[in-house]
Design a protein around this motif. Sequence first.
Motif, PDB file in Angstrom:
ATOM      1  N   ILE A   1       0.812  -1.221   0.000  1.00  0.00           N
ATOM      2  CA  ILE A   1       0.000   0.000   0.000  1.00  0.00           C
ATOM      3  C   ILE A   1       0.849   1.277   0.000  1.00  0.00           C
ATOM      4  O   ILE A   1       0.527   2.222  -0.723  1.00  0.00           O
ATOM      5  CB  ILE A   1      -1.000  -0.026   1.170  1.00  0.00           C
ATOM      6  CG1 ILE A   1      -2.051  -1.118   0.903  1.00  0.00           C
ATOM      7  CG2 ILE A   1      -1.675   1.331   1.358  1.00  0.00           C
ATOM      8  CD1 ILE A   1      -3.064  -1.308   1.994  1.00  0.00           C
ATOM      9  N   PRO A   2       1.966   1.351   0.761  1.00  0.00           N
ATOM     10  CA  PRO A   2       2.794   2.569   0.661  1.00  0.00           C
ATOM     11  C   PRO A   2       3.280   2.822  -0.764  1.00  0.00           C
ATOM     12  O   PRO A   2       3.322   3.970  -1.215  1.00  0.00           O
ATOM     13  CB  PRO A   2       3.961   2.276   1.613  1.00  0.00           C
ATOM     14  CG  PRO A   2       3.387   1.318   2.617  1.00  0.00           C
ATOM     15  CD  PRO A   2       2.452   0.445   1.832  1.00  0.00           C
ATOM     16  N   SER A   3       3.631   1.748  -1.474  1.00  0.00           N
ATOM     17  CA  SER A   3       4.087   1.906  -2.855  1.00  0.00           C
ATOM     18  C   SER A   3       2.950   2.355  -3.762  1.00  0.00           C
ATOM     19  O   SER A   3       3.139   3.207  -4.651  1.00  0.00           O
ATOM     20  CB  SER A   3       4.661   0.575  -3.364  1.00  0.00           C
ATOM     21  OG  SER A   3       5.103   0.678  -4.692  1.00  0.00           O
ATOM     22  N   VAL A   4       1.750   1.819  -3.538  1.00  0.00           N
ATOM     23  CA  VAL A   4       0.581   2.227  -4.328  1.00  0.00           C
ATOM     24  C   VAL A   4       0.269   3.699  -4.086  1.00  0.00           C
ATOM     25  O   VAL A   4       0.013   4.468  -5.024  1.00  0.00           O
ATOM     26  CB  VAL A   4      -0.636   1.340  -3.988  1.00  0.00           C
ATOM     27  CG1 VAL A   4      -1.910   1.906  -4.612  1.00  0.00           C
ATOM     28  CG2 VAL A   4      -0.412  -0.089  -4.465  1.00  0.00           C
TER      29      VAL A   4
ATOM     30  N   GLY B   1       2.282   5.967  -3.211  1.00  0.00           N
ATOM     31  CA  GLY B   1       3.358   6.786  -3.756  1.00  0.00           C
ATOM     32  C   GLY B   1       3.352   6.880  -5.267  1.00  0.00           C
ATOM     33  O   GLY B   1       4.152   7.615  -5.849  1.00  0.00           O
ATOM     34  N   SER B   2       2.463   6.134  -5.912  1.00  0.00           N
ATOM     35  CA  SER B   2       2.360   6.152  -7.369  1.00  0.00           C
ATOM     36  C   SER B   2       1.241   7.094  -7.805  1.00  0.00           C
ATOM     37  O   SER B   2       0.633   7.786  -6.990  1.00  0.00           O
ATOM     38  CB  SER B   2       2.080   4.737  -7.883  1.00  0.00           C
ATOM     39  OG  SER B   2       0.744   4.342  -7.564  1.00  0.00           O
ATOM     40  N   THR B   3       0.953   7.072  -9.097  1.00  0.00           N
ATOM     41  CA  THR B   3      -0.141   7.898  -9.620  1.00  0.00           C
ATOM     42  C   THR B   3      -1.487   7.189  -9.536  1.00  0.00           C
ATOM     43  O   THR B   3      -2.510   7.763  -9.935  1.00  0.00           O
ATOM     44  CB  THR B   3       0.124   8.256 -11.091  1.00  0.00           C
ATOM     45  OG1 THR B   3       0.234   7.049 -11.863  1.00  0.00           O
ATOM     46  CG2 THR B   3       1.413   9.058 -11.233  1.00  0.00           C
ATOM     47  N   LEU B   4      -1.496   5.981  -9.018  1.00  0.00           N
ATOM     48  CA  LEU B   4      -2.733   5.198  -8.987  1.00  0.00           C
ATOM     49  C   LEU B   4      -3.874   5.871  -8.219  1.00  0.00           C
ATOM     50  O   LEU B   4      -5.014   5.887  -8.696  1.00  0.00           O
ATOM     51  CB  LEU B   4      -2.466   3.803  -8.419  1.00  0.00           C
ATOM     52  CG  LEU B   4      -1.916   2.771  -9.417  1.00  0.00           C
ATOM     53  CD1 LEU B   4      -1.390   1.546  -8.695  1.00  0.00           C
ATOM     54  CD2 LEU B   4      -2.981   2.382 -10.428  1.00  0.00           C
ATOM     55  N   PRO B   5      -3.626   6.428  -7.008  1.00  0.00           N
ATOM     56  CA  PRO B   5      -4.756   7.011  -6.271  1.00  0.00           C
ATOM     57  C   PRO B   5      -5.492   8.099  -7.043  1.00  0.00           C
ATOM     58  O   PRO B   5      -6.724   8.116  -7.079  1.00  0.00           O
ATOM     59  CB  PRO B   5      -4.089   7.561  -5.003  1.00  0.00           C
ATOM     60  CG  PRO B   5      -2.873   6.720  -4.816  1.00  0.00           C
ATOM     61  CD  PRO B   5      -2.393   6.428  -6.197  1.00  0.00           C
ATOM     62  N   GLN B   6      -4.740   9.013  -7.690  1.00  0.00           N
ATOM     63  CA  GLN B   6      -5.406  10.074  -8.444  1.00  0.00           C
ATOM     64  C   GLN B   6      -6.240   9.504  -9.590  1.00  0.00           C
ATOM     65  O   GLN B   6      -7.377   9.921  -9.817  1.00  0.00           O
ATOM     66  CB  GLN B   6      -4.370  11.059  -9.010  1.00  0.00           C
ATOM     67  CG  GLN B   6      -3.559  11.787  -7.935  1.00  0.00           C
ATOM     68  CD  GLN B   6      -2.216  11.146  -7.693  1.00  0.00           C
ATOM     69  OE1 GLN B   6      -2.131   9.951  -7.412  1.00  0.00           O
ATOM     70  NE2 GLN B   6      -1.158  11.939  -7.799  1.00  0.00           N
ATOM     71  N   HIS B   7      -5.675   8.526 -10.304  1.00  0.00           N
ATOM     72  CA  HIS B   7      -6.404   7.929 -11.424  1.00  0.00           C
ATOM     73  C   HIS B   7      -7.613   7.139 -10.942  1.00  0.00           C
ATOM     74  O   HIS B   7      -8.673   7.144 -11.585  1.00  0.00           O
ATOM     75  CB  HIS B   7      -5.470   7.029 -12.236  1.00  0.00           C
ATOM     76  CG  HIS B   7      -4.493   7.784 -13.091  1.00  0.00           C
ATOM     77  ND1 HIS B   7      -4.882   8.505 -14.197  1.00  0.00           N
ATOM     78  CD2 HIS B   7      -3.155   7.929 -12.996  1.00  0.00           C
ATOM     79  CE1 HIS B   7      -3.813   9.064 -14.752  1.00  0.00           C
ATOM     80  NE2 HIS B   7      -2.757   8.731 -14.044  1.00  0.00           N
ATOM     81  N   MET B   8      -7.470   6.454  -9.812  1.00  0.00           N
ATOM     82  CA  MET B   8      -8.590   5.696  -9.269  1.00  0.00           C
ATOM     83  C   MET B   8      -9.754   6.624  -8.948  1.00  0.00           C
ATOM     84  O   MET B   8     -10.916   6.324  -9.248  1.00  0.00           O
ATOM     85  CB  MET B   8      -8.145   4.932  -8.010  1.00  0.00           C
ATOM     86  CG  MET B   8      -7.205   3.774  -8.309  1.00  0.00           C
ATOM     87  SD  MET B   8      -6.304   3.203  -6.844  1.00  0.00           S
ATOM     88  CE  MET B   8      -7.617   2.612  -5.831  1.00  0.00           C
TER      89      MET B   8
END
Length: 437
Positions: free
Chosen positions: A229-232, A234-241
């Motif tokens: 989860i920390p890696s997720v 830290g990526s662009t995934l949350p904004q896109h989700m």
Amino acid sequence: MWLRRRGCLRPAGCGVEELRRRRREREAALRKARREQQLISKRLLRDDAPEEGEGGCVAVILGQAEIQQFLQLAQRGTEEKERERALVSLRRGLQHPETQQTFIWLEGSMRTLVGLLTSNQALLQLEAARCLHELSHSEQSAVAEACLPATSYLLTYLSGHSSDFIELCLYTLGNLIVESEAVRRQLLPQGIVPALAACVQSPHVTVLEALGYALSQLLQAKEAPEKIIPSVLGSTLPQHMLQLLQPGPKLNFGVAVEFAWCLHYITCSQVNNALLITHGALSTLGLLLLDLAGAVQRTEDAGLELLACPVLRCLSNLLTEAAVGAVGEQMQLRDERVVAALFILLQFFLQKQPSLLPEGLWLLNNLTANSPSFCTSLLSLDLIEPLLQLLPVSNVVSVLAAQAFLQQSGLQALERHEKEAQLQDRVHALQQTALHG
């Protein structure tokens, strides 16, 4: 997994252990329901499924000799069509657990299959990937671990150009991730999170839905809070989700369901919910809640609860964060609409999915815990009577509904002195009847 707001809920007349036991039972029932809808369980893509039941194409259990024969034909056949047919026959055989076990214990079989997966002939590549997909659907952990040599290639192919092939690789990886810790240990340092983050920009709905599935499988791993989860985040995934959960004409229900559950697994880990709040998660999910309330009024589709459940849970978890006070204005602008939408969903659940009533009431409790404006909404929108109607549904529901009353009356005590005493007396009497009746 889903956490209540600390200090907000003090069940009266019902022991804490009893509530925990009932909550575990509800969670088990929801997980069972989600498995039946193929949300948690492994996915299986079979494009030729109708043909296989029409005679002549029925899958049969293969022995060692047949497996070796098909692999040899696929590897050394004189014509590409002959090689492809051999792999199709092998794939159909791999639909049987007996054939799967024989295959993984047959020396050199996986090495040959991986060689075909990495060949320069697209049709053979695709059929080899479909064979791996059949193996990934196995419930035997040994079968999943036998696929380990192929996982690096499946990860690499996520950056390809064929949306069908990428979709197949994502579902196969998702199946393997949930089954084998060894697979996760290999894929994490090889960059599965960045690879998934690259896929989220795909214009293809099928790829996005498969991506949401694979990511949700990864986020459910026992080591997810520490290593994934920390890696997720830290990526662009949350904004896109969150963009994929924005209500509007472009919202796809299947994609939204997958990513709403992904958000749920992230928020219940409490790794960094404040980051999601700063990305506008409260506002996005609040608007989606309004959209769902409108949808249940327009349709009888019972599948809407598959999206409503994670949305309610995510909002409840995010409202437990101290950081919510700093950005609460995003939802306060729509407070009455949020409460009204929640009651529309509660009425829908009462008729269609009673097991989800507690989810909505947990959110109501967290909304009203420290918010006079939300408490006032219960009165200004005449929602006291609808809330009273929920008391007889079950003991757990009655406790949650009564708690919402108590929070509402407590925060409005200075203004509504006389009504508070009358309301609490009425709630107490109804609660005792529901708990002991």
